[in-house]
Motif scaffolding. Sequence first.
Motif, PDB file in Angstrom:
ATOM      1  N   TYR A   1      22.479   7.707  40.279  1.00  0.00           N
ATOM      2  CA  TYR A   1      21.825   6.407  40.409  1.00  0.00           C
ATOM      3  C   TYR A   1      20.895   6.372  41.624  1.00  0.00           C
ATOM      4  O   TYR A   1      19.876   5.679  41.629  1.00  0.00           O
ATOM      5  N   GLN A   2      21.225   7.135  42.682  1.00  0.00           N
ATOM      6  CA  GLN A   2      20.339   7.214  43.848  1.00  0.00           C
ATOM      7  C   GLN A   2      19.086   8.011  43.499  1.00  0.00           C
ATOM      8  O   GLN A   2      17.975   7.640  43.878  1.00  0.00           O
ATOM      9  N   ARG A   3      19.267   9.108  42.767  1.00  0.00           N
ATOM     10  CA  ARG A   3      18.136   9.916  42.321  1.00  0.00           C
ATOM     11  C   ARG A   3      17.214   9.075  41.427  1.00  0.00           C
ATOM     12  O   ARG A   3      15.997   9.108  41.580  1.00  0.00           O
ATOM     13  N   ALA A   4      17.794   8.298  40.515  1.00  0.00           N
ATOM     14  CA  ALA A   4      16.997   7.442  39.631  1.00  0.00           C
ATOM     15  C   ALA A   4      16.216   6.405  40.438  1.00  0.00           C
ATOM     16  O   ALA A   4      15.043   6.141  40.166  1.00  0.00           O
ATOM     17  N   PHE A   5      16.861   5.818  41.454  1.00  0.00           N
ATOM     18  CA  PHE A   5      16.200   4.851  42.327  1.00  0.00           C
ATOM     19  C   PHE A   5      14.991   5.499  43.014  1.00  0.00           C
ATOM     20  O   PHE A   5      13.889   4.933  43.031  1.00  0.00           O
ATOM     21  N   LEU A   6      15.176   6.704  43.577  1.00  0.00           N
ATOM     22  CA  LEU A   6      14.089   7.383  44.280  1.00  0.00           C
ATOM     23  C   LEU A   6      12.978   7.800  43.322  1.00  0.00           C
ATOM     24  O   LEU A   6      11.799   7.731  43.680  1.00  0.00           O
ATOM     25  N   LEU A   7      13.327   8.213  42.122  1.00  0.00           N
ATOM     26  CA  LEU A   7      12.301   8.563  41.130  1.00  0.00           C
ATOM     27  C   LEU A   7      11.451   7.341  40.785  1.00  0.00           C
ATOM     28  O   LEU A   7      10.227   7.455  40.650  1.00  0.00           O
ATOM     29  N   ARG A   8      12.080   6.179  40.653  1.00  0.00           N
ATOM     30  CA  ARG A   8      11.314   4.955  40.386  1.00  0.00           C
ATOM     31  C   ARG A   8      10.379   4.640  41.555  1.00  0.00           C
ATOM     32  O   ARG A   8       9.235   4.244  41.352  1.00  0.00           O
ATOM     33  N   GLN A   9      10.863   4.820  42.778  1.00  0.00           N
ATOM     34  CA  GLN A   9      10.044   4.543  43.956  1.00  0.00           C
ATOM     35  C   GLN A   9       8.876   5.530  44.074  1.00  0.00           C
ATOM     36  O   GLN A   9       7.794   5.184  44.534  1.00  0.00           O
ATOM     37  N   ALA A  10       9.098   6.771  43.665  1.00  0.00           N
ATOM     38  CA  ALA A  10       8.091   7.827  43.806  1.00  0.00           C
ATOM     39  C   ALA A  10       7.021   7.770  42.727  1.00  0.00           C
ATOM     40  O   ALA A  10       5.962   8.377  42.880  1.00  0.00           O
ATOM     41  N   HIS A  11       7.276   7.043  41.660  1.00  0.00           N
ATOM     42  CA  HIS A  11       6.358   7.032  40.517  1.00  0.00           C
ATOM     43  C   HIS A  11       4.921   6.704  40.925  1.00  0.00           C
ATOM     44  O   HIS A  11       3.983   7.336  40.456  1.00  0.00           O
ATOM     45  N   ARG A  12       4.740   5.765  41.817  1.00  0.00           N
ATOM     46  CA  ARG A  12       3.403   5.308  42.206  1.00  0.00           C
ATOM     47  C   ARG A  12       2.750   6.170  43.292  1.00  0.00           C
ATOM     48  O   ARG A  12       1.583   5.983  43.619  1.00  0.00           O
ATOM     49  N   LEU A  13       3.487   7.105  43.861  1.00  0.00           N
ATOM     50  CA  LEU A  13       2.982   7.893  44.992  1.00  0.00           C
ATOM     51  C   LEU A  13       2.041   9.005  44.553  1.00  0.00           C
ATOM     52  O   LEU A  13       2.180   9.558  43.461  1.00  0.00           O
ATOM     53  N   LYS A  14       1.120   9.340  45.423  1.00  0.00           N
ATOM     54  CA  LYS A  14       0.240  10.499  45.250  1.00  0.00           C
ATOM     55  C   LYS A  14       0.791  11.637  46.108  1.00  0.00           C
ATOM     56  O   LYS A  14       1.443  11.393  47.123  1.00  0.00           O
ATOM     57  N   ALA A  15       0.515  12.869  45.720  1.00  0.00           N
ATOM     58  CA  ALA A  15       0.963  14.028  46.494  1.00  0.00           C
ATOM     59  C   ALA A  15       0.277  14.025  47.861  1.00  0.00           C
ATOM     60  O   ALA A  15      -0.923  13.752  47.964  1.00  0.00           O
ATOM     61  N   VAL A  16       1.044  14.326  48.905  1.00  0.00           N
ATOM     62  CA  VAL A  16       0.504  14.336  50.268  1.00  0.00           C
ATOM     63  C   VAL A  16       0.090  15.730  50.704  1.00  0.00           C
ATOM     64  O   VAL A  16      -0.585  15.878  51.719  1.00  0.00           O
ATOM     65  N   ALA A  17       0.511  16.759  49.954  1.00  0.00           N
ATOM     66  CA  ALA A  17       0.184  18.136  50.320  1.00  0.00           C
ATOM     67  C   ALA A  17       0.202  18.990  49.058  1.00  0.00           C
ATOM     68  O   ALA A  17       0.855  18.650  48.072  1.00  0.00           O
ATOM     69  N   THR A  18      -0.517  20.099  49.129  1.00  0.00           N
ATOM     70  CA  THR A  18      -0.538  21.063  48.027  1.00  0.00           C
ATOM     71  C   THR A  18      -0.120  22.423  48.562  1.00  0.00           C
ATOM     72  O   THR A  18      -0.637  22.879  49.583  1.00  0.00           O
ATOM     73  N   VAL A  19       0.823  23.039  47.874  1.00  0.00           N
ATOM     74  CA  VAL A  19       1.271  24.384  48.225  1.00  0.00           C
ATOM     75  C   VAL A  19       0.515  25.348  47.327  1.00  0.00           C
ATOM     76  O   VAL A  19       0.601  25.267  46.104  1.00  0.00           O
ATOM     77  N   GLY A  20      -0.232  26.275  47.943  1.00  0.00           N
ATOM     78  CA  GLY A  20      -1.056  27.219  47.199  1.00  0.00           C
ATOM     79  C   GLY A  20      -0.341  28.517  46.893  1.00  0.00           C
ATOM     80  O   GLY A  20       0.880  28.627  47.028  1.00  0.00           O
ATOM     81  N   LYS A  21      -1.121  29.502  46.508  1.00  0.00           N
ATOM     82  CA  LYS A  21      -0.581  30.792  46.072  1.00  0.00           C
ATOM     83  C   LYS A  21       0.197  31.531  47.157  1.00  0.00           C
ATOM     84  O   LYS A  21       1.105  32.282  46.861  1.00  0.00           O
ATOM     85  N   GLN A  22      -0.158  31.329  48.412  1.00  0.00           N
ATOM     86  CA  GLN A  22       0.520  32.031  49.502  1.00  0.00           C
ATOM     87  C   GLN A  22       1.816  31.350  49.923  1.00  0.00           C
ATOM     88  O   GLN A  22       2.490  31.814  50.827  1.00  0.00           O
ATOM     89  N   GLY A  23       2.169  30.258  49.299  1.00  0.00           N
ATOM     90  CA  GLY A  23       3.374  29.532  49.683  1.00  0.00           C
ATOM     91  C   GLY A  23       3.060  28.507  50.747  1.00  0.00           C
ATOM     92  O   GLY A  23       1.921  28.353  51.171  1.00  0.00           O
ATOM     93  N   PRO A  24       4.072  27.776  51.185  1.00  0.00           N
ATOM     94  CA  PRO A  24       3.829  26.731  52.185  1.00  0.00           C
ATOM     95  C   PRO A  24       3.471  27.348  53.534  1.00  0.00           C
ATOM     96  O   PRO A  24       4.279  28.020  54.150  1.00  0.00           O
ATOM     97  N   SER A  25       2.236  27.124  53.958  1.00  0.00           N
ATOM     98  CA  SER A  25       1.793  27.630  55.260  1.00  0.00           C
ATOM     99  C   SER A  25       2.432  26.816  56.368  1.00  0.00           C
ATOM    100  O   SER A  25       3.024  25.760  56.123  1.00  0.00           O
ATOM    101  N   GLU A  26       2.285  27.272  57.582  1.00  0.00           N
ATOM    102  CA  GLU A  26       2.840  26.553  58.734  1.00  0.00           C
ATOM    103  C   GLU A  26       2.203  25.173  58.856  1.00  0.00           C
ATOM    104  O   GLU A  26       2.883  24.199  59.158  1.00  0.00           O
ATOM    105  N   SER A  27       0.903  25.072  58.593  1.00  0.00           N
ATOM    106  CA  SER A  27       0.243  23.765  58.701  1.00  0.00           C
ATOM    107  C   SER A  27       0.721  22.816  57.602  1.00  0.00           C
ATOM    108  O   SER A  27       0.901  21.623  57.851  1.00  0.00           O
ATOM    109  N   VAL A  28       0.951  23.327  56.386  1.00  0.00           N
ATOM    110  CA  VAL A  28       1.491  22.486  55.309  1.00  0.00           C
ATOM    111  C   VAL A  28       2.904  22.047  55.684  1.00  0.00           C
ATOM    112  O   VAL A  28       3.270  20.885  55.498  1.00  0.00           O
TER     113      VAL A  28
END
Length: 110
Positions: free
Chosen positions: A10-37
Amino acid sequence: MEDSRELAGYQRAFLLRQAHRLKAVATVGKQGPSESVHRHVDQELDNHELIKVRFSDYKDARREIARDLSNQLQARLVAVVGHVAILYRPARDPERQKLHLPQRPRGDSP
């Protein structure tokens, strides 16, 4: 943050509902998560508690990379949906906490 890093359904469902409207804040590319990401995602978790991170590649390893990133940042991996991971970390200062996870499913009485 509680000792248990697992979210109840039920907590996961609550967070999924909250996240629905959000945009991604970062993109992880082919090299994986860099230190800056990594630093950016950490800062965004401090600011917003619940965020989305997009993966531009890693068809088979998205879940594992998202799990590693959440562990490194002491966050909870809510879900991986398609190319997006949803991460949650409550504010360290309870007075700055924006999201309050439900403690029991709706309709349950004490």
